[in-house]
Design a protein around this motif. Structure first.
Motif, PDB file in Angstrom:
ATOM      1  N   VAL A  50       0.834  -1.209   0.000  1.00  0.00           N
ATOM      2  CA  VAL A  50       0.000   0.000   0.000  1.00  0.00           C
ATOM      3  C   VAL A  50       0.869   1.260   0.000  1.00  0.00           C
ATOM      4  N   VAL A  51       1.787   1.328   0.953  1.00  0.00           N
ATOM      5  CA  VAL A  51       2.610   2.539   1.051  1.00  0.00           C
ATOM      6  C   VAL A  51       3.496   2.668  -0.172  1.00  0.00           C
ATOM      7  N   TYR A  95       2.896   1.641  -3.175  1.00  0.00           N
ATOM      8  CA  TYR A  95       2.096   2.135  -4.293  1.00  0.00           C
ATOM      9  C   TYR A  95       1.851   3.625  -4.164  1.00  0.00           C
ATOM     10  N   MET A  96       1.493   4.062  -2.949  1.00  0.00           N
ATOM     11  CA  MET A  96       1.167   5.475  -2.734  1.00  0.00           C
ATOM     12  C   MET A  96       2.357   6.360  -3.065  1.00  0.00           C
ATOM     13  N   VAL A  97       3.530   5.955  -2.618  1.00  0.00           N
ATOM     14  CA  VAL A  97       4.707   6.789  -2.832  1.00  0.00           C
ATOM     15  C   VAL A  97       5.128   6.741  -4.303  1.00  0.00           C
ATOM     16  N   LYS A 133       3.262   6.342  -6.761  1.00  0.00           N
ATOM     17  CA  LYS A 133       2.213   6.997  -7.550  1.00  0.00           C
ATOM     18  C   LYS A 133       2.535   8.472  -7.849  1.00  0.00           C
ATOM     19  N   ILE A 134       3.312   9.073  -6.987  1.00  0.00           N
ATOM     20  CA  ILE A 134       3.530  10.526  -7.084  1.00  0.00           C
ATOM     21  C   ILE A 134       3.944  10.977  -8.473  1.00  0.00           C
TER      22      ILE A 134
END
Lengths: 500, 649
Positions: B641-642, B644-646, B648-649
């Motif tokens: 999850v983390v 992917y989030m990072v 994604k930027i």
């Protein structure tokens, strides 16, 4: 920061439940250990809390400088959460008998967990959110291990506590990162405003994304979404059954609501980042939960996996809330769904207790339901209704719950997710309806022809849940209107006074 | 003021709940009284509603009340509401009034039956759905009533479900009605897609503004009419009604004569604004109606079962009602619905009284015979005087003897076929009227005149039915006489008050059809004269054949064996359907089942189930029970999850 004494009115229900918890424990210590007395006081007290939730209101939209919400939507949630606690206590009444439990402590812990749930469901600030989560969780850890003579129960409490602590760490870390990235904001609305400032020359820092991700993980743990669900089947199986029923309905409802508030009201501008990952989690949760439930032979575990899959359906509403213009539809759908889920799940657990109690070994095997309809047409009929509603077949509350949540997701454009959701519910029909098939189409056994002896409390739960499920399934209009109008006006209070 | 309206359907529902839940404890007698009382209250409220409506000026006689929002999803919003206008007011009066009498009659009829409380619960439930059907302000509510009355009808046809033939009859009604309901649903979908609403007022408004091809209206109305042929037993879907006579006789009177089967006529009248826009559908309705009328009348000529004769007679009379609405005389169709409810309920209850008496006589004499066969009756006139004279009134009413209700309503329909330019239909309708008079008096003479054709020991036990049964008969007989007096045409110096009362409902349809011009009274007199002559000659012919020279019919039947056989076997329609549809479908079904189902569908379904089961058993192994494993899984999830989030930027 100013404190306005009338702000206390907005948290009157929480104060009332807390006072009730203290009252119950004091009575047990000082006056009476009688189960009837303690249960009666708790139940009547909770009814009074419902009345307090509805009638004692503060008119201010910005209570405690915007740390908690004060609107109709929140009021309905508090009534719902009180209702969950009330049914759990009714369910416990005869369950505790002969188990040598300290009933006062038991009721107090349920009440304390309820206080936590209420704070959580009304929080509009990271600080109140955390406060609510921890108040709720600590009480639940203790409840899960309440059958101290039973190793399964101890194991459940230990697992729940360890993994809960693990996830809390990430949640806190996420909160810290978000606090830093937004320049010291904890209020949901303030965070939302701070985030709008990013963009163009001023891109959002990477640790904002990481913070959101970590908070998401912490909350996904609380709602038991895959792959953060591992605790729930073991805990559900080990905990005393009324506690399992309570846990599957209350904490999940409170956590999913704060999820909705935080992501729908504070982080909609970041939705491009979080919607896809949450979508994947929701899809995996719906599919995995239902598929694993297929091979369960123990009804408590089956209902545990079923509740995992329901968390997946509810996540669809959170995802939809990230899309502009859909969030009040999503909130309304969620409110309806939570009410429906509460009714059908509480009903199903009540029948599970009844059926297992009639057996000497008291186990929860699905085989025990064979031929139940022959001797217990009313109980079997109620169970069939709960199962049909959990599957989502009309005319039951479960159908409209799914319909409203799914239609919000469709409006927000997440059609593939809804297709997965519908297929997953089709899978769920296999195991829900298997119970119905067992009850109606299998020959009765010596065990299933025993008298189940439902006590008045259990009868009341089954009757109330059945009637409301059918009522909401045949005439969903009134409830939907209520959910709709209240979700249109969800307040997102922001701090008017800056901290100095 | 009109807040009590929703209580009208609620009262029978309460009765259903009471009898359904506590029936066994209450016992048969209390159950009967409660059920009747509930309908009685509903009747009183209907009368109140009627007078409240009369208090308004004729163009504002519409009370539409929405009680709550029933379903609201996206743009689809269906309020739960009640529509009281002259049409539904007439319907609730007929439904509650006739049901009340039949409930009282049932107390005597069902006495001693072990399932009596269940019977009253079903009967109440039926009235609830029927009232919902006629009071609903939208198609979905009407549809709920429509399905609900169907459900109760099957339950009551198969009431003695220990009897295989009766259970089969229930099933037949179920299947045939499904075909009709399918039509109703299609019609409803077309209405929603065309007008974007499902309320009657909304659809009416939509019809007013409608521009474009009327083809869609044609299909819409035709689908709905298909629904009507199912429920109202018209060609080609009438086959279930004669079999439905397997149920208790009061049920036949209430459901299969007076109320439920007229739902199709009500539906067409309720949607007159749509039907009038499609002349094609109207033509089809009128022809289906008149062909059903004569077809069923010919079958009724030779049947020997007292209830079968009445069943075919009902099918035939329903045909008349469709002729009425089909030629645009909606008010005339509804008039016949009302008078028919009186005299046909009367005739059925009368036949029930006869069956009741004969059955008891058989039982006393220790004889196991068919108590419904008119060949073994006769001479009941002196044994059962009240039943006789009320039955007699019913016969002259249906035969169209001047002055009685049937005369005014049926004549109005026949006259309107000529006045609106359908002379061929009118002629067939006149012939059917002649046949009606003939078969009804054949039935009357064979049952009540002559001498008893059974055994002597049976004859001694024949006696008239108890008061609780004959009282409703008397009331219905009076209604059959005077019921038509508010429908007397201008040509005879009447005021046609009934038509005027209904007029606002059909205003749109009448304006749309335009002024037809006023044919002279002379023409009306001559049609009337012909119909009276035909009715009288039908009666006289029956008298000559069955009273004076009873050997004529047998000789005739011998001489034209084929014709008699065809009629007696109801044109072999059941056999044809059985061969053409049931056997074919069974064959087709079996072939498909063996090839497609077993191999492909079962293969897929079982395969999917097996596959899921296998996946399930594999995936569940992840749940090892070890906290460290769980924590590891969670950690992987967190990294994903983390990460992917990072990323994604």
């Amino acid at each position: 920061m100013t404190f306005n004494p009338t702000d206390l009115l907005a948290i009157a229900p929480e104060i009332a439940v807390l006072s009730l918890a203290i009252l119950v424990i004091m009575i047990e210590v000082l006056i009476s250990r009688s189960e009837e007395v303690l249960q009666g006081i708790t139940a009547i007290g909770l009814l009074a809390v419902m009345a307090v939730s509805i009638f004692v209101r503060s008119t201010s939209a910005n209570v405690f400088s915007g740390m908690v919400a004060n609107d109709d939507f929140t009021m309905y949630l508090k009534v719902l959460l009180t209702g969950i606690a009330l049914l759990a206590i009714l369910m416990s009444k005869d369950y505790l008998k002969g188990k040598n439990f300290r009933v006062g402590e038991y009721y107090t812990l349920i009440l304390l967990a309820t206080v936590g749930m209420m704070i959580l469901a009304s929080s509009t600030d990271l600080v109140t959110m955390f406060l609510g989560i921890e108040t709720m969780s600590i009480a639940l850890y203790a409840l899960a291990g309440f059958r101290s003579e039973c190793s399964k129960s101890n194991e459940a409490a230990m697992k729940y506590f360890l993994l809960g602590a693990f996830s809390t760490g990430f949640l806190l870390y996420g909160i810290a990162l978000l606090y830093g990235a937004t320049g010291g904001k904890t209020n949901f609305a303030d965070i939302g405003i701070a985030i709008t400032a990013f963009g163009g020359d001023n891109p959002a820092p990477a640790y904002l994304y990481a913070g959101i991700g970590l908070i998401m993980v912490g909350l996904l743990f609380k709602v038991a979404a895959v792959p953060f669900h591992f605790w729930s089947p073991d805990v559900y199986q080990g905990a005393p059954t009324p506690v399992t029923a309570f846990m599957s309905a209350g904490p999940k409802a409170a956590a999913i609501i704060v999820f909705l508030r935080l992501f729908g009201w504070a982080l909609p501008d970041m939705s491009i980042a979080w919607q896809p990952i949450l979508g994947v989690v929701a899809a995996v949760t719906m599919v995995t939960g239902n598929i694993i439930a297929l091979s369960q032979q123990n009804i408590k575990r089956m209902l545990a996996y079923s509740s995992i899959s329901h968390a997946g359906y509810l996540l669809l509403a959170v995802i939809a809330a990230g899309t502009a213009g859909i969030r009040s539809d999503a909130a309304a759908g969620m409110l309806f769904y939570l009410v429906a889920y509460y009714l059908m799940n509480m009903g199903a657990f009540t029948v599970a207790i009844l059926v297992s109690r009639a057996r000497l070994d008291g186990d929860y095997q699905i085989n025990n339901y064979q031929g139940l309809a022959a001797n217990h047409p009313w109980i079997a009929g109620a169970m069939a209704l709960f199962m049909i509603s959990l599957t989502g077949i009309p005319p039951t509350a479960g159908f409209f719950g799914k319909l409203y949540v799914f239609s919000a997701a469709v409006k927000a454009g997440f059609i593939p997710l809804v297709v997965i959701g519908v297929l997953a519910s089709a899978i769920s029909a296999f195991y829900y309806l298997r119970i119905v098939v067992y009850m109606y189409m299998r020959p009765e056994t010596a065990e299933s022809s025993k008298d189940l002896k439902p006590t008045p409390a259990w009868k009341t739960i089954m009757i109330v849940c059945s009637i409301l499920i059918i009522y909401l399934g045949v005439m969903p209009g009134m409830m939907m209107k209520l959910a709709d109008s209240s979700s249109q006006k969800i307040s997102s209070p922001n701090r008017v006074v800056t901290l100095k | 003021m009109s807040n009590y309206l929703y209580l009208i359907p609620i009262m029978p529902f309460i009765g259903f709940l009471i009898n359904g839940i506590w029936g066994k404890k209450l016992g048969e007698k209390a159950a009967g009284y409660i059920a009747s009382a509930m309908i009685g209250i509903a009747f009183v409220m209907s009368v109140t509603a009627f007078f409240e409506l009369l208090g308004h000026d004729p163009h504002h006689r519409v009370i539409e009340k929405e009680f709550f929002s029933w379903i609201a999803v996206g743009d689809l919003s269906i309020p739960f509401g009640i529509l009281l206008d002259p049409l539904s007011a007439v319907m609730i009066l007929v439904v509650t009034g006739v049901s009340f009498l039949i409930h009282i009659y049932s107390i005597g009829y069902i006495h001693g039956d072990p399932g009596a409380t269940r019977y009253f619960a079903y009967l109440n439930l039926f009235v609830f759905f029927m009232l919902l059907l006629v009071l609903g302000n939208s198609y979905p509510i009407m549809f709920i009533g429509w399905e609900g009355v169907g459900l109760c009808s099957y339950l009551l046809i198969g009431f003695w479900f220990t009897d295989q033939a009766k259970a089969t009859a229930g099933k037949k009604a179920f299947v045939v009605n499904r075909i009709g309901d399918f039509g109703f649903l299609i019609g409803m979908f077309l209405i929603y897609s065309t007008f974007g609403t499902l309320t009657f007022s909304g659809a009416m408004h939509g019809a007013e503004l409608f521009v474009g091809s009327t083809a869609i209206i044609f299909w819409m109305t035709l689908s709905m009419f298909l629904g009507a042929t199912g429920k109202s037993a018209q060609l080609p879907l009438y086959v279930w009604l004669p079999d439905a006579m397997a149920g208790p006789t009061p049920v036949s009177a209430l459901i299969h004569a007076a109320t439920m089967v007229t739902a199709g006529v009500y539906m067409v009248a309720r949607n007159s604004f749509l039907f009038i826009m499609s002349p094609g559908t109207m033509e089809i309705i009128a022809w289906v109606g008149v062909l059903t009328a004569i077809f069923a009348a010919t079958i009724a000529l030779v049947q020997n079962d007292i209830k079968k004769v009445l069943a075919y007679s009902t099918v035939s009379q329903l045909g008349y009602m469709f002729v009425g609405v089909g030629v645009g005389a909606f008010a005339a169709g509804v008039s016949h619905l009302v008078t028919h409810a009186f005299f046909k309920a009367l005739l059925f209850l009368g036949s029930g009284s006869v069956i009741h008496a004969v059955h008891h006589a058989h039982a006393h004499a220790g004889f196991k015979g068919d108590p419904q066969d008119i060949r073994f009756m006769g001479g009941l006139r002196s044994k059962m005087p009240t039943t006789f004279w009320t039955f007699f009134v019913g016969c002259i009413a249906i035969a169209g003897v001047p002055g009685l209700s049937g005369f005014f309503s049926k004549d109005e329909i026949i006259w309107m076929t000529f006045a609106n330019g359908h002379p061929a239909i009118g002629v067939i309708a006149l012939i059917a009227a002649f046949l009606t008079a003939f078969y009804m008096f054949r039935l009357l003479f064979l049952t009540f005149y002559g001498s008893w054709r059974g055994r002597k020991d049976q004859e001694d036990h024949l006696k008239d039915s108890p008061k609780v049964m004959t009282l409703p008969l008397t009331v219905l007989a009076v209604l059959s006489i005077i019921g038509g007096w508010i429908m007397i045409p201008y040509a005879l110096g009447g005021g046609m008050q009934f038509e005027h009362f209904l007029e606002p409902v059909f205003e749109f349809a009448n304006n749309f059809a335009g002024e037809k011009g006023h044919p002279s009274h002379m023409a009306e007199y001559s049609v009337m004269a012909i119909s009276i002559i035909l009715a009288i000659s039908g009666i006289l012919l029956a008298r000559a054949w069955y009273l004076k020279n009873p050997d004529i019919p047998a000789r005739l039947a011998n001489r034209s064996k084929l014709a008699h056989k065809v009629l007696f076997n109801k044109y072999y329609v059941d056999e044809i359907y059985n061969f053409a549809f049931i056997q074919t479908f069974l064959g087709l079904g079996e072939a498909l089942w063996k090839s497609f189902d077993v191999l492909i569908v079962d293969g897929i379904v079982n395969g999917v189930a097996k596959l899921l089961g296998w996946i399930s058993s594999v995936v569940r192994k992840i749940q090892t029970g070890l906290v460290s494993n769980y924590a590891l899984m969670m950690a992987i999830g967190i990294v994903a999850v983390v990460g992917y989030m990072v990323w994604k930027i």
